[in-house]
Design a protein around this motif. Structure first.
Motif, PDB file in Angstrom:
ATOM      1  N   LEU A  43       0.863  -1.184   0.000  1.00  0.00           N
ATOM      2  CA  LEU A  43       0.000   0.000   0.000  1.00  0.00           C
ATOM      3  C   LEU A  43       0.897   1.231   0.000  1.00  0.00           C
ATOM      4  N   VAL A  44       0.799   2.018  -1.056  1.00  0.00           N
ATOM      5  CA  VAL A  44       1.690   3.163  -1.248  1.00  0.00           C
ATOM      6  C   VAL A  44       0.909   4.462  -1.105  1.00  0.00           C
ATOM      7  N   ALA A  45       1.457   5.374  -0.307  1.00  0.00           N
ATOM      8  CA  ALA A  45       0.902   6.723  -0.187  1.00  0.00           C
ATOM      9  C   ALA A  45       1.987   7.723  -0.551  1.00  0.00           C
ATOM     10  N   LEU A  46       1.673   8.636  -1.455  1.00  0.00           N
ATOM     11  CA  LEU A  46       2.565   9.738  -1.797  1.00  0.00           C
ATOM     12  C   LEU A  46       2.043  10.974  -1.078  1.00  0.00           C
ATOM     13  N   VAL A  47       2.862  11.563  -0.239  1.00  0.00           N
ATOM     14  CA  VAL A  47       2.437  12.692   0.588  1.00  0.00           C
ATOM     15  C   VAL A  47       3.378  13.864   0.318  1.00  0.00           C
ATOM     16  N   PHE A  48       2.814  14.946  -0.226  1.00  0.00           N
ATOM     17  CA  PHE A  48       3.608  16.101  -0.614  1.00  0.00           C
ATOM     18  C   PHE A  48       3.510  17.206   0.429  1.00  0.00           C
ATOM     19  N   ALA A  49       4.532  18.018   0.484  1.00  0.00           N
ATOM     20  CA  ALA A  49       4.628  19.050   1.517  1.00  0.00           C
ATOM     21  C   ALA A  49       3.629  20.179   1.307  1.00  0.00           C
ATOM     22  N   ASN A  50       3.281  20.441   0.050  1.00  0.00           N
ATOM     23  CA  ASN A  50       2.434  21.602  -0.233  1.00  0.00           C
ATOM     24  C   ASN A  50       1.753  21.438  -1.585  1.00  0.00           C
ATOM     25  N   ARG A  51       0.903  22.392  -1.890  1.00  0.00           N
ATOM     26  CA  ARG A  51       0.139  22.387  -3.136  1.00  0.00           C
ATOM     27  C   ARG A  51       1.051  22.371  -4.360  1.00  0.00           C
ATOM     28  N   ALA A  52       2.112  23.156  -4.325  1.00  0.00           N
ATOM     29  CA  ALA A  52       2.979  23.285  -5.503  1.00  0.00           C
ATOM     30  C   ALA A  52       3.650  21.960  -5.847  1.00  0.00           C
ATOM     31  N   SER A  53       4.199  21.271  -4.853  1.00  0.00           N
ATOM     32  CA  SER A  53       4.876  20.006  -5.150  1.00  0.00           C
ATOM     33  C   SER A  53       3.875  18.922  -5.534  1.00  0.00           C
ATOM     34  N   PHE A  54       2.678  18.962  -4.939  1.00  0.00           N
ATOM     35  CA  PHE A  54       1.603  18.049  -5.333  1.00  0.00           C
ATOM     36  C   PHE A  54       1.244  18.262  -6.801  1.00  0.00           C
ATOM     37  N   ASP A  55       1.013  19.516  -7.197  1.00  0.00           N
ATOM     38  CA  ASP A  55       0.629  19.815  -8.578  1.00  0.00           C
ATOM     39  C   ASP A  55       1.703  19.369  -9.566  1.00  0.00           C
ATOM     40  N   GLU A  56       2.956  19.599  -9.227  1.00  0.00           N
ATOM     41  CA  GLU A  56       4.038  19.246 -10.134  1.00  0.00           C
ATOM     42  C   GLU A  56       4.013  17.759 -10.463  1.00  0.00           C
ATOM     43  N   TYR A  57       3.750  16.943  -9.460  1.00  0.00           N
ATOM     44  CA  TYR A  57       3.677  15.494  -9.681  1.00  0.00           C
ATOM     45  C   TYR A  57       2.351  15.087 -10.310  1.00  0.00           C
ATOM     46  N   ALA A  58       1.241  15.570  -9.740  1.00  0.00           N
ATOM     47  CA  ALA A  58      -0.081  15.086 -10.125  1.00  0.00           C
ATOM     48  C   ALA A  58      -0.444  15.456 -11.553  1.00  0.00           C
ATOM     49  N   VAL A  59      -0.053  16.635 -12.015  1.00  0.00           N
ATOM     50  CA  VAL A  59      -0.367  17.037 -13.392  1.00  0.00           C
ATOM     51  C   VAL A  59       0.303  16.084 -14.381  1.00  0.00           C
ATOM     52  N   ARG A  60       1.517  15.664 -14.078  1.00  0.00           N
ATOM     53  CA  ARG A  60       2.197  14.706 -14.953  1.00  0.00           C
ATOM     54  C   ARG A  60       1.472  13.359 -14.964  1.00  0.00           C
ATOM     55  N   GLU A  61       0.911  12.989 -13.818  1.00  0.00           N
ATOM     56  CA  GLU A  61       0.287  11.666 -13.722  1.00  0.00           C
ATOM     57  C   GLU A  61      -1.132  11.636 -14.274  1.00  0.00           C
ATOM     58  N   VAL A  62      -1.952  12.631 -13.924  1.00  0.00           N
ATOM     59  CA  VAL A  62      -3.372  12.558 -14.285  1.00  0.00           C
ATOM     60  C   VAL A  62      -3.866  13.749 -15.097  1.00  0.00           C
ATOM     61  N   GLY A  63      -2.965  14.684 -15.435  1.00  0.00           N
ATOM     62  CA  GLY A  63      -3.360  15.792 -16.291  1.00  0.00           C
ATOM     63  C   GLY A  63      -3.771  17.037 -15.526  1.00  0.00           C
ATOM     64  N   ASP A  64      -4.220  18.045 -16.259  1.00  0.00           N
ATOM     65  CA  ASP A  64      -4.520  19.350 -15.673  1.00  0.00           C
ATOM     66  C   ASP A  64      -5.661  19.317 -14.662  1.00  0.00           C
ATOM     67  N   ALA A  65      -6.504  18.286 -14.710  1.00  0.00           N
ATOM     68  CA  ALA A  65      -7.588  18.178 -13.723  1.00  0.00           C
ATOM     69  C   ALA A  65      -7.043  18.138 -12.303  1.00  0.00           C
ATOM     70  N   ALA A  66      -5.795  17.725 -12.161  1.00  0.00           N
ATOM     71  CA  ALA A  66      -5.194  17.634 -10.823  1.00  0.00           C
ATOM     72  C   ALA A  66      -5.113  18.988 -10.129  1.00  0.00           C
ATOM     73  N   ARG A  67      -5.039  20.076 -10.901  1.00  0.00           N
ATOM     74  CA  ARG A  67      -4.897  21.407 -10.296  1.00  0.00           C
ATOM     75  C   ARG A  67      -6.133  21.799  -9.493  1.00  0.00           C
ATOM     76  N   ALA A  68      -7.256  21.168  -9.780  1.00  0.00           N
ATOM     77  CA  ALA A  68      -8.493  21.482  -9.065  1.00  0.00           C
ATOM     78  C   ALA A  68      -8.826  20.429  -8.011  1.00  0.00           C
ATOM     79  N   THR A  69      -7.848  19.578  -7.668  1.00  0.00           N
ATOM     80  CA  THR A  69      -8.113  18.507  -6.710  1.00  0.00           C
ATOM     81  C   THR A  69      -7.278  18.712  -5.457  1.00  0.00           C
ATOM     82  N   ILE A  70      -7.666  17.975  -4.412  1.00  0.00           N
ATOM     83  CA  ILE A  70      -6.887  18.003  -3.169  1.00  0.00           C
ATOM     84  C   ILE A  70      -6.401  16.614  -2.784  1.00  0.00           C
ATOM     85  N   GLY A  71      -6.582  15.644  -3.663  1.00  0.00           N
ATOM     86  CA  GLY A  71      -6.097  14.298  -3.406  1.00  0.00           C
ATOM     87  C   GLY A  71      -6.784  13.317  -4.327  1.00  0.00           C
ATOM     88  N   TYR A  72      -6.161  12.169  -4.533  1.00  0.00           N
ATOM     89  CA  TYR A  72      -6.773  11.154  -5.375  1.00  0.00           C
ATOM     90  C   TYR A  72      -6.159   9.783  -5.114  1.00  0.00           C
TER      91      TYR A  72
END
Length: 365
Positions: free
Chosen positions: A156-185
């Protein structure tokens, strides 16, 4: 749509690359494949094909639990031996994860989780405690319903980022621009949950529990990845578990507390709720994907789940068991979804809806 709604259940839309006539396979042995992914990167994987199409395309589950879609014209080599598949351990997946992420990330392991993070030690320890507390509660809750769940096959893997900016940098690459409007997935393909340390304590706790509940459901057999899982069931369950409780030091304690955020949203929806709202909820996922109706349908999914687990628990568990037996890429039509629901609940939609509205009129925060 407010922040309470801004989550995505990544991977729930499956690329329809398989033909209608497919052959579902349950591999009894390890397979090795080499293929080129959508980015034209050559991948060498060990695992098993969980669905193979007549043209050779496949859903392939690797030894880390990730599910890949392999187009037939992208498959380069394939071989198979007689050994059973063995999932990688926590140390190996930690090594792979650190190889994927930029410098500055570390691994924190618990008895049941691998948490990869760029946060403080205090924060990751708090997240770890919350995840383990949820896991204990999750197993205990379903055992009380007569459902003894297996241990997850994969880490069971959890990726936990320090802030919104580092989350967005990773999440946009993984799931696309929709990640910018999310708080977790939770990502059905990678089998990982992803979140960040957000300043709103209530949303922070709710999001961690919500996404970790998705992950547990899909790794313990409560739900099956890439099967036809109605979104009201997936999201309703996660919201049933998520309600924070700040009388606890971790901010969460009991499963099935009234979800104050979603209760308020459901009450605001009631004056506009149409007569077909329940049939639409059960039979179709479309409203979840429309921003204008997402807040309403999420709140109704929580309310229906709360109602059923308070008043029709045996029937609801029977319904979940039926859904859990679905095969990857199988699809139920609207009538089939409603028929399965009514059969499980031992009542028609009109009767359930009447009982539902009467019950919810009495629920208080």
């Amino acid at each position: 749509m407010d922040q309470a709604s801004k989550r995505i259940h990544a991977g729930i839309t499956i690329v329809t690359w398989l033909t209608v006539a497919t052959m579902v396979t349950i591999a009894a042995a390890v397979e090795q494949v080499t293929f080129k992914d959508a980015s034209d990167i050559s991948r060498d994987l060990v695992g098993e094909s969980i669905v193979t199409a007549q043209d050779g395309g496949r859903l392939f589950q690797a030894d880390d639990g990730r599910i890949w879609t392999i187009q037939p014209d992208r498959l380069e080599t394939h071989s198979q031996d007689d050994a059973p598949i063995v999932a990688i351990d926590n140390d190996e997946i930690s090594r792979r994860l650190l190889g994927e992420l930029p410098a500055g990330f570390a691994v924190y392991q618990t008895a049941h989780y691998v948490i990869v993070h760029n946060t403080s030690g205090d924060y990751v320890r708090w997240v770890a405690g919350l995840l383990e507390q949820l896991r204990r509660g999750f197993y205990f809750y379903w055992a009380n319903q007569g459902w003894d769940l297996p241990e997850p096959k994969f880490p069971l893997v959890a990726l936990v980022f320090a802030n919104r900016a580092s989350f967005d940098e990773y999440a946009v690459r993984e799931v696309g621009d929709a990640a910018r409007a999310t708080i977790g997935y939770y990502n059905l393909q990678s089998n990982r949950m992803t979140t960040f340390n957000m300043p709103n304590p209530e949303r922070n706790v709710a999001t961690i529990i919500h996404e970790a509940t998705h992950q547990l459901a899909y790794n313990t057999g409560v739900q099956k990845r890439f099967a036809d899982n109605p979104m009201w069931v997936s999201e309703g369950l996660a919201m049933f578990f998520e309600a924070p409780d700040f009388s606890s030091s971790r901010g969460w304690r009991a499963i099935g507390k009234v979800n104050v955020v979603n209760l308020a949203r459901f009450q605001r929806y009631l004056p506009r709720r149409g007569a077909e709202s329940l049939s639409q909820l059960i039979s179709d996922d479309m409203r979840f994907r429309q921003e204008a109706s997402a807040a309403d349908v999420y709140s109704e999914a929580w309310a229906m789940t709360y109602f059923l687990l308070r008043t029709h628990r045996k029937q609801y568990v029977a319904y979940l068991l039926k859904l859990s037996q679905s095969k990857p890429l199988d699809s139920l039509g609207a009538r089939e979804r409603i028929a399965m629901f009514e059969e499980s609940m031992e009542a028609d939609l009109a009767t359930i809806d009447k009982q539902f509205l009467a019950f919810m009129a009495k629920v208080r925060p």
